[in-house]
Design a protein around this motif. Structure first.
Motif, mmCIF file in Angstrom:
data_model
loop_
_atom_site.group_PDB
_atom_site.id
_atom_site.type_symbol
_atom_site.label_atom_id
_atom_site.label_comp_id
_atom_site.label_asym_id
_atom_site.label_seq_id
_atom_site.Cartn_x
_atom_site.Cartn_y
_atom_site.Cartn_z
ATOM 1 N N VAL A 40 8.098 1.208 -9.562
ATOM 2 C CA VAL A 40 8.028 1.925 -10.682
ATOM 3 C C VAL A 40 6.575 2.255 -10.942
ATOM 4 C CG1 VAL A 40 10.371 0.919 -11.921
ATOM 5 C CG2 VAL A 40 7.996 -0.218 -12.361
ATOM 6 N N GLN A 41 6.450 3.414 -11.171
ATOM 7 C CA GLN A 41 4.949 3.850 -11.268
ATOM 8 C C GLN A 41 4.656 4.370 -12.834
ATOM 9 O OE1 GLN A 41 3.009 6.610 -8.572
ATOM 10 N NE2 GLN A 41 2.007 7.476 -10.472
ATOM 11 N N GLY A 42 3.998 3.497 -13.331
ATOM 12 C CA GLY A 42 3.494 3.745 -14.805
ATOM 13 C C GLY A 42 2.683 4.985 -14.916
ATOM 14 N N GLN A 93 0.862 -1.063 0.163
ATOM 15 C CA GLN A 93 0.116 0.117 0.151
ATOM 16 C C GLN A 93 0.798 1.375 -0.223
ATOM 17 O OE1 GLN A 93 -0.876 1.328 3.889
ATOM 18 N NE2 GLN A 93 -0.640 3.133 2.586
ATOM 19 N N THR A 94 0.776 2.011 -1.092
ATOM 20 C CA THR A 94 1.763 2.942 -1.261
ATOM 21 C C THR A 94 1.372 4.437 -0.506
ATOM 22 O OG1 THR A 94 0.490 3.916 -2.936
ATOM 23 C CG2 THR A 94 2.036 2.471 -3.736
ATOM 24 N N ALA A 95 2.154 5.380 -0.382
ATOM 25 C CA ALA A 95 1.897 6.468 0.410
ATOM 26 C C ALA A 95 0.987 7.388 -0.301
ATOM 27 C CB ALA A 95 3.221 7.112 0.716
ATOM 28 N N MET A 96 0.021 7.906 0.364
ATOM 29 C CA MET A 96 -0.713 8.905 -0.421
ATOM 30 C C MET A 96 -1.093 9.805 0.522
ATOM 31 S SD MET A 96 -3.771 6.406 -1.925
ATOM 32 C CE MET A 96 -3.560 5.227 -0.646
ATOM 33 N N GLY A 97 -0.713 11.072 0.266
ATOM 34 C CA GLY A 97 -1.199 12.333 1.205
ATOM 35 C C GLY A 97 -2.165 12.183 1.829
ATOM 36 N N TRP A 98 -2.348 12.386 3.000
ATOM 37 C CA TRP A 98 -3.655 12.496 3.530
ATOM 38 C C TRP A 98 -4.641 11.396 3.983
ATOM 39 C CZ3 TRP A 98 -3.517 17.190 5.925
ATOM 40 C CH2 TRP A 98 -2.895 18.305 5.228
ATOM 41 N N GLY A 130 0.955 1.456 -10.644
ATOM 42 C CA GLY A 130 0.068 2.156 -11.577
ATOM 43 C C GLY A 130 -0.791 1.234 -12.301
ATOM 44 N N GLY A 131 -2.075 1.159 -12.048
ATOM 45 C CA GLY A 131 -2.909 0.344 -12.551
ATOM 46 C C GLY A 131 -3.320 -0.694 -11.870
ATOM 47 N N PHE A 132 -3.000 -1.118 -10.862
ATOM 48 C CA PHE A 132 -3.373 -2.564 -10.307
ATOM 49 C C PHE A 132 -4.376 -2.666 -9.452
ATOM 50 C CE2 PHE A 132 1.076 -2.870 -11.623
ATOM 51 C CZ PHE A 132 0.914 -3.929 -12.259
ATOM 52 N N MET A 171 -0.187 -0.505 -4.689
ATOM 53 C CA MET A 171 -1.228 0.167 -4.949
ATOM 54 C C MET A 171 -1.645 1.373 -4.160
ATOM 55 S SD MET A 171 -3.738 -3.298 -5.703
ATOM 56 C CE MET A 171 -3.909 -3.867 -4.152
ATOM 57 N N GLY A 172 -2.150 2.599 -4.857
ATOM 58 C CA GLY A 172 -2.563 3.597 -4.092
ATOM 59 C C GLY A 172 -3.867 3.583 -4.156
ATOM 60 N N THR A 173 -4.513 3.849 -5.480
ATOM 61 C CA THR A 173 -5.808 4.209 -5.583
ATOM 62 C C THR A 173 -6.778 2.755 -4.887
ATOM 63 O OG1 THR A 173 -5.734 5.168 -7.427
ATOM 64 C CG2 THR A 173 -7.879 4.537 -7.335
ATOM 65 N N ARG A 174 -6.371 1.691 -5.323
ATOM 66 C CA ARG A 174 -7.150 0.551 -4.683
ATOM 67 C C ARG A 174 -7.173 0.557 -3.267
ATOM 68 N NH1 ARG A 174 -11.395 -2.768 -5.273
ATOM 69 N NH2 ARG A 174 -11.915 -1.307 -3.690
ATOM 70 N N GLY A 207 -0.757 5.675 -13.282
ATOM 71 C CA GLY A 207 -0.901 5.590 -11.799
ATOM 72 C C GLY A 207 -1.384 7.049 -11.051
ATOM 73 N N GLY A 208 -1.912 7.000 -10.113
ATOM 74 C CA GLY A 208 -2.519 8.270 -9.512
ATOM 75 C C GLY A 208 -1.415 9.339 -8.902
ATOM 76 N N GLY A 209 -1.807 10.565 -8.745
ATOM 77 C CA GLY A 209 -1.023 11.568 -8.133
ATOM 78 C C GLY A 209 0.089 11.887 -9.234
HETATM 79 C C1 LIG Z 1 -4.991 10.269 -3.346
HETATM 80 C C2 LIG Z 1 -3.222 10.065 -3.738
HETATM 81 C C3 LIG Z 1 -2.468 10.407 -3.053
HETATM 82 C C4 LIG Z 1 -1.003 10.337 -3.402
HETATM 83 N N1 LIG Z 1 -0.104 10.863 -2.730
HETATM 84 C C5 LIG Z 1 1.131 10.687 -2.630
HETATM 85 C C6 LIG Z 1 2.439 11.168 -1.872
HETATM 86 O O1 LIG Z 1 2.009 11.911 -0.933
HETATM 87 N N2 LIG Z 1 3.429 10.869 -2.027
HETATM 88 C C7 LIG Z 1 3.848 10.030 -3.037
HETATM 89 O O2 LIG Z 1 4.956 9.721 -3.177
HETATM 90 N N3 LIG Z 1 3.096 9.305 -4.006
HETATM 91 C C8 LIG Z 1 1.696 9.694 -3.828
HETATM 92 N N4 LIG Z 1 0.532 9.175 -4.695
HETATM 93 C C9 LIG Z 1 1.058 8.033 -5.549
HETATM 94 C C10 LIG Z 1 1.042 6.808 -4.985
HETATM 95 O O3 LIG Z 1 1.903 6.644 -3.834
HETATM 96 C C11 LIG Z 1 1.000 5.579 -6.036
HETATM 97 O O4 LIG Z 1 2.351 5.666 -6.387
HETATM 98 C C12 LIG Z 1 0.145 5.323 -7.014
HETATM 99 O O5 LIG Z 1 -1.244 5.685 -6.705
HETATM 100 C C13 LIG Z 1 -0.070 4.173 -7.830
HETATM 101 O O6 LIG Z 1 -0.801 4.089 -8.721
HETATM 102 P P1 LIG Z 1 -2.423 3.780 -8.598
HETATM 103 O O7 LIG Z 1 -2.979 4.752 -8.150
HETATM 104 O O8 LIG Z 1 -2.928 3.236 -10.121
HETATM 105 O O9 LIG Z 1 -2.309 2.437 -7.777
HETATM 106 C C14 LIG Z 1 -0.616 9.508 -4.466
HETATM 107 C C15 LIG Z 1 -1.700 8.767 -5.093
HETATM 108 C C16 LIG Z 1 -3.061 9.069 -4.861
HETATM 109 C C17 LIG Z 1 -4.144 8.234 -5.511
#
Ligand SMILES: Cc1cc2nc3c(=O)[nH]c(=O)nc-3n(C[C@H](O)[C@H](O)[C@H](O)COP(=O)(O)O)c2cc1C
Length: 355
Positions: free
Chosen positions: A140-142, A21-26, A173-175, A194-197, A145-147
């Motif tokens: 590696v984020q394709g 589970q990747t880092a996502m701000g907030w 990116g995309g999983f 994965m972030g979005t999932r 991917g989100g953000g």
């Molecule tokens: C809501 C949101 C916030 C994100 N915030 C960060 C962040 O603060 N730092 C970071 O390195 N990546 C951030 N990302 C990217 C994710 O860590 C991750 O690499 C990406 O979501 C992977 O693609 P996926 O959304 O298709 O799973 C964020 C993504 C999302 C969806």
């Protein structure tokens, strides 16, 4: 036939399944990180948006909710980067992730203490550089991917990087499911991130009104890349704010950047001098143009509007295109188990065909 999902990633991170589970701000707050770990995955705390004064408390909270290993994400230019590294070492955090590599000295310090350094990159040259700087693995984020995101699709970037570096590579990116995990493992990845999932789970702190926007989006094209937020390409769900910002003239954007800059200063506890010094560092490192420097504080504060305050029309909705294919909010335990089970079935079927 039982398929073993263990990889270099599960071995180094000490988790059951090669699912990060990747880092996502907030969003990547203690509850989500702990739920991921308890379910057999590996979660990263979003250290870049957690208030400095609350950082240690957040780490302790993950440890209270779970005895599984976890990681912390940080940004080398954030003023409390050194403090986060101290906390990581003091609390025996298993791994760190970052998108801009800290200096070699900091990386050596972390590695000497056994902390796994696993940056996220969006382009081949950044993967090569990250490994030269000492990364133990790279995510590696394709482009899907989100953000903040690059332009090369995951399948191409993964192949490129696997051919070019000698460390384990994690695909992002995309999983969302076992199909994706099986495909990534078959390509040679050590796992998926994965972030979005994970944003779309029951343990996600994102308010319902905002989650509904993620559930409603059905077209991958409606989750698009724009530079309107902070000058850098960022993938998000199209909404009222994005259209407004893209149509706004320079004075309005400047006003917004200054307003958010002040709000970010209050949130991060940065003095004005510190903030200017950070902006200067980013500029002199060639990371940002002058306009981007001014806009850099926009992203965290506008994202907060949607992710914390629950105003999906007023805030940014960072999202991978995969959100268009997701229509449920499972718990992390349900999600991780079904991904692992499905990947095992698919890989077993391939193995059966081979024998
Ligand atoms: C809501 C949101 C916030 C994100 N915030 C960060 C962040 O603060 N730092 C970071 O390195 N990546 C951030 N990302 C990217 C994710 O860590 C991750 O690499 C990406 O979501 C992977 O693609 P996926 O959304 O298709 O799973 C964020 C993504 C999302 C969806």
């Amino acid at each position: 036939m039982a398929i073993d999902l263990g990889t270099a990633l599960t071995e180094r991170l000490g988790c059951r399944y090669p699912i990060v589970q990747t880092a996502m701000g907030w969003v990547a707050e203690p509850r989500l990180v702990a739920a991921t770990g308890n379910a057999g995955g590996f979660g990263f705390l979003a250290g870049a948006t957690i208030e400095p004064a609350r950082m240690e408390e957040a780490i302790v909270e993950v440890k209270r909710l779970s005895d599984r290993p976890f990681g912390v994400n940080f940004h080398m230019y954030q003023p409390n980067a050194e403090h986060i590294v101290e906390l990581v070492l003091r609390h025996g955090v298993r791994a760190v992730s970052y998108s801009r590599s800290p200096g070699k000295q900091m990386i050596t310090r972390l590695k000497d203490a056994g902390v796994v350094c696993m940056p996220t990159v969006g382009a081949l040259k950044h993967a090569v550089k990250a490994v030269q700087m000492g990364a133990d693995m790279v995510t590696v984020q394709g482009g899907e991917g989100g953000g903040h995101t690059g332009s090369v699709p995951t399948a191409l970037l993964l192949g490129q990087v696997l051919d070019s570096v000698q460390v384990p590579v994690i695909a992002a990116g995309g999983f969302k499911d076992g199909r994706g995990l099986a495909a990534a493992l078959a390509m040679g990845a050590a796992g998926i991130a994965m972030g979005t999932r994970f944003l779309m789970t029951r343990e996600s702190p994102v308010p319902q009104a905002t989650l509904q926007r993620y559930l409603q989006v059905r077209e991958p094209d409606a989750i698009r890349v724009s530079r309107a937020i902070d000058g850098m390409p960022q993938r998000m769900i199209d909404n009222e704010l994005l259209v407004h910002l893209e149509q706004a003239g320079a004075p309005r954007r400047l006003w917004l950047a200054l307003k958010n800059g002040l709000a970010y200063r209050r949130h991060s506890g940065m003095g004005l001098g510190q903030m200017l010094a950070t902006a200067f560092k980013l500029r002199s490192a060639g990371e940002l143009s002058a306009a981007q420097t001014l806009m850099a504080a926009n992203a965290p504060m506008i994202i907060q509007q949607a992710m914390v305050e629950g105003h999906p029309e007023r805030g940014v909705l960072p999202s991978g295109q995969i959100a268009a294919l997701i229509d449920d909010l499972p718990s992390c335990a349900e999600l991780i188990q079904r991904i692992a089970d499905d990947a095992q079935l698919r890989l077993a079927e391939l193995a059966r065909r081979a024998s």
